[in-house]
Design a protein around this motif. Structure first.
Motif, PDB file in Angstrom:
ATOM      1  N   VAL A   1       2.338  12.248  -5.928  1.00 45.76           N
ATOM      2  CA  VAL A   1       3.255  11.475  -6.768  1.00 45.76           C
ATOM      3  C   VAL A   1       2.464  10.889  -7.930  1.00 45.76           C
ATOM      4  O   VAL A   1       1.354  10.384  -7.740  1.00 45.76           O
ATOM      5  N   VAL A   2       3.032  10.959  -9.108  1.00 46.82           N
ATOM      6  CA  VAL A   2       2.405  10.377 -10.301  1.00 46.82           C
ATOM      7  C   VAL A   2       3.337   9.311 -10.844  1.00 46.82           C
ATOM      8  O   VAL A   2       4.540   9.566 -11.024  1.00 46.82           O
ATOM      9  N   ASP A   3       2.778   8.132 -11.119  1.00 41.94           N
ATOM     10  CA  ASP A   3       3.644   7.091 -11.658  1.00 41.94           C
ATOM     11  C   ASP A   3       3.574   7.068 -13.179  1.00 41.94           C
ATOM     12  O   ASP A   3       2.839   7.843 -13.812  1.00 41.94           O
ATOM     13  N   GLY A   4       4.341   6.191 -13.761  1.00 41.64           N
ATOM     14  CA  GLY A   4       4.443   6.140 -15.215  1.00 41.64           C
ATOM     15  C   GLY A   4       3.164   5.734 -15.924  1.00 41.64           C
ATOM     16  O   GLY A   4       3.051   5.907 -17.142  1.00 41.64           O
TER      17      GLY A   4
ATOM     18  N   GLY B   1       0.292   7.011 -14.992  1.00 39.53           N
ATOM     19  CA  GLY B   1      -0.648   8.106 -14.775  1.00 39.53           C
ATOM     20  C   GLY B   1      -1.415   8.026 -13.489  1.00 39.53           C
ATOM     21  O   GLY B   1      -2.274   8.876 -13.213  1.00 39.53           O
ATOM     22  N   GLN B   2      -1.120   7.032 -12.684  1.00 39.87           N
ATOM     23  CA  GLN B   2      -1.785   6.911 -11.382  1.00 39.87           C
ATOM     24  C   GLN B   2      -1.194   7.937 -10.420  1.00 39.87           C
ATOM     25  O   GLN B   2       0.021   8.061 -10.332  1.00 39.87           O
ATOM     26  N   ASP B   3      -2.057   8.666  -9.741  1.00 37.86           N
ATOM     27  CA  ASP B   3      -1.544   9.651  -8.790  1.00 37.86           C
ATOM     28  C   ASP B   3      -1.880   9.238  -7.362  1.00 37.86           C
ATOM     29  O   ASP B   3      -2.888   8.593  -7.096  1.00 37.86           O
ATOM     30  N   TYR B   4      -1.017   9.628  -6.483  1.00 37.86           N
ATOM     31  CA  TYR B   4      -1.129   9.326  -5.061  1.00 37.86           C
ATOM     32  C   TYR B   4      -0.995  10.638  -4.290  1.00 37.86           C
ATOM     33  O   TYR B   4      -0.222  11.508  -4.678  1.00 37.86           O
ATOM     34  N   TRP B   5      -1.752  10.738  -3.201  1.00 37.45           N
ATOM     35  CA  TRP B   5      -1.783  11.979  -2.440  1.00 37.45           C
ATOM     36  C   TRP B   5      -1.577  11.704  -0.956  1.00 37.45           C
ATOM     37  O   TRP B   5      -2.011  10.687  -0.425  1.00 37.45           O
ATOM     38  N   GLY B   6      -0.946  12.669  -0.307  1.00 40.92           N
ATOM     39  CA  GLY B   6      -0.880  12.632   1.139  1.00 40.92           C
ATOM     40  C   GLY B   6      -2.107  13.295   1.734  1.00 40.92           C
ATOM     41  O   GLY B   6      -2.983  13.785   1.018  1.00 40.92           O
ATOM     42  N   GLN B   7      -2.136  13.331   3.054  1.00 39.16           N
ATOM     43  CA  GLN B   7      -3.299  13.884   3.748  1.00 39.16           C
ATOM     44  C   GLN B   7      -3.239  15.407   3.857  1.00 39.16           C
ATOM     45  O   GLN B   7      -4.239  16.047   4.177  1.00 39.16           O
ATOM     46  N   GLY B   8      -2.090  15.968   3.579  1.00 42.35           N
ATOM     47  CA  GLY B   8      -1.940  17.418   3.621  1.00 42.35           C
ATOM     48  C   GLY B   8      -1.402  17.903   4.959  1.00 42.35           C
ATOM     49  O   GLY B   8      -1.598  17.263   5.999  1.00 42.35           O
ATOM     50  N   THR B   9      -0.716  19.022   4.911  1.00 40.30           N
ATOM     51  CA  THR B   9      -0.218  19.657   6.126  1.00 40.30           C
ATOM     52  C   THR B   9      -0.533  21.148   6.057  1.00 40.30           C
ATOM     53  O   THR B   9      -0.343  21.780   5.011  1.00 40.30           O
ATOM     54  N   GLN B  10      -1.028  21.684   7.149  1.00 42.97           N
ATOM     55  CA  GLN B  10      -1.441  23.081   7.172  1.00 42.97           C
ATOM     56  C   GLN B  10      -0.234  23.990   7.369  1.00 42.97           C
ATOM     57  O   GLN B  10       0.585  23.780   8.277  1.00 42.97           O
ATOM     58  N   VAL B  11      -0.165  24.997   6.529  1.00 43.03           N
ATOM     59  CA  VAL B  11       0.827  26.060   6.700  1.00 43.03           C
ATOM     60  C   VAL B  11       0.064  27.367   6.890  1.00 43.03           C
ATOM     61  O   VAL B  11      -0.778  27.723   6.062  1.00 43.03           O
TER      62      VAL B  11
ATOM     63  N   GLY C   1       5.836   2.240   0.336  1.00 39.86           N
ATOM     64  CA  GLY C   1       5.075   1.369  -0.535  1.00 39.86           C
ATOM     65  C   GLY C   1       5.685   1.338  -1.927  1.00 39.86           C
ATOM     66  O   GLY C   1       6.636   2.056  -2.224  1.00 39.86           O
ATOM     67  N   SER C   2       5.117   0.559  -2.768  1.00 46.38           N
ATOM     68  CA  SER C   2       5.659   0.360  -4.107  1.00 46.38           C
ATOM     69  C   SER C   2       4.922   1.224  -5.123  1.00 46.38           C
ATOM     70  O   SER C   2       3.718   1.110  -5.277  1.00 46.38           O
ATOM     71  N   ILE C   3       5.662   2.091  -5.767  1.00 42.23           N
ATOM     72  CA  ILE C   3       5.094   2.917  -6.824  1.00 42.23           C
ATOM     73  C   ILE C   3       5.832   2.595  -8.104  1.00 42.23           C
ATOM     74  O   ILE C   3       7.063   2.679  -8.159  1.00 42.23           O
ATOM     75  N   PHE C   4       5.064   2.246  -9.121  1.00 39.45           N
ATOM     76  CA  PHE C   4       5.653   1.843 -10.390  1.00 39.45           C
ATOM     77  C   PHE C   4       6.202   3.030 -11.127  1.00 39.45           C
ATOM     78  O   PHE C   4       5.498   3.952 -11.488  1.00 39.45           O
ATOM     79  N   ASN C   5       7.504   3.063 -11.302  1.00 39.86           N
ATOM     80  CA  ASN C   5       8.121   3.997 -12.222  1.00 39.86           C
ATOM     81  C   ASN C   5       7.633   5.432 -11.988  1.00 39.86           C
ATOM     82  O   ASN C   5       6.870   5.985 -12.801  1.00 39.86           O
ATOM     83  N   ILE C   6       8.063   6.040 -10.903  1.00 38.12           N
ATOM     84  CA  ILE C   6       7.622   7.398 -10.590  1.00 38.12           C
ATOM     85  C   ILE C   6       7.947   8.342 -11.733  1.00 38.12           C
ATOM     86  O   ILE C   6       9.085   8.413 -12.193  1.00 38.12           O
ATOM     87  N   TYR C   7       6.946   9.071 -12.191  1.00 41.19           N
ATOM     88  CA  TYR C   7       7.140  10.062 -13.248  1.00 41.19           C
ATOM     89  C   TYR C   7       7.446  11.428 -12.659  1.00 41.19           C
ATOM     90  O   TYR C   7       8.305  12.152 -13.158  1.00 41.19           O
TER      91      TYR C   7
ATOM     92  N   GLN D   1       0.842  -1.190   0.000  1.00 42.09           N
ATOM     93  CA  GLN D   1       0.000   0.000   0.000  1.00 42.09           C
ATOM     94  C   GLN D   1       0.880   1.245   0.000  1.00 42.09           C
ATOM     95  O   GLN D   1       1.807   1.370   0.776  1.00 42.09           O
ATOM     96  N   VAL D   2       0.580   2.164  -0.886  1.00 37.99           N
ATOM     97  CA  VAL D   2       1.352   3.390  -0.995  1.00 37.99           C
ATOM     98  C   VAL D   2       0.867   4.400   0.042  1.00 37.99           C
ATOM     99  O   VAL D   2      -0.337   4.605   0.217  1.00 37.99           O
ATOM    100  N   ARG D   3       1.805   5.005   0.717  1.00 38.24           N
ATOM    101  CA  ARG D   3       1.482   6.067   1.668  1.00 38.24           C
ATOM    102  C   ARG D   3       2.397   7.251   1.435  1.00 38.24           C
ATOM    103  O   ARG D   3       3.599   7.093   1.215  1.00 38.24           O
ATOM    104  N   LEU D   4       1.808   8.427   1.495  1.00 40.74           N
ATOM    105  CA  LEU D   4       2.552   9.672   1.430  1.00 40.74           C
ATOM    106  C   LEU D   4       2.213  10.438   2.707  1.00 40.74           C
ATOM    107  O   LEU D   4       1.036  10.717   2.975  1.00 40.74           O
ATOM    108  N   VAL D   5       3.225  10.766   3.480  1.00 41.74           N
ATOM    109  CA  VAL D   5       2.995  11.431   4.751  1.00 41.74           C
ATOM    110  C   VAL D   5       3.770  12.738   4.782  1.00 41.74           C
ATOM    111  O   VAL D   5       5.005  12.738   4.761  1.00 41.74           O
TER     112      VAL D   5
END
Length: 116
Positions: free
Chosen positions: A97-100, A102-112, A26-32, A1-5
């Motif tokens: 993150v976008v892989d080769g 075209g699948q995109d993955y997102w984190g939960q966000g951080t407030q600035v 996690g495993s992301i195929f060929n990060i673009y 499972q891919v996680r972005l933190v």
């Protein structure tokens, strides 16, 4: 499972700096590409910075000269350094993150929040 933190957000005074981090697991195929979009309340999401696997960078017009995106492959982490922060930089910052394929993955966000 891919996680972005994401981490590193918080309250910063105008003119200050901060560095956001995004740990990718996690495993992301060929990060673009990897990037940092942001969204302020009532505003459309906008790109802050992006970095392709080939090393090309792209910055939003409102942050050019103040933002730097970088990546540490050994740590699977992407960073966003922001300097000379302005109140209008206040937003939730996301890591993406976008892989080769075209699948995109997102984190939960951080407030600035930039405020005196």
């Amino acid at each position: 499972q891919v996680r972005l933190v994401e981490s590193g957000g918080g309250l910063v005074q105008p003119g200050g700096s901060l560095r956001l981090s995004c740990a990718v697991s996690g495993s992301i195929f060929n990060i673009y590409g990897m990037g940092w979009p942001r969204q302020a309340p009532g505003q459309q999401r906008e790109l802050v910075a992006a970095l392709t696997s080939g090393g090309s960078t792209n910055y939003g017009q409102s942050v050019k000269g103040r933002a730097t995106i970088s990546r540490d492959n050994a740590k699977n982490t992407v960073y966003l350094q922001m300097n000379s922060l302005k109140p209008e930089d206040t937003a939730v910052y996301y890591c993406s993150v976008v892989d080769g394929r075209g699948q995109d993955y997102w984190g939960q966000g951080t407030q600035v929040t930039v405020s005196s």
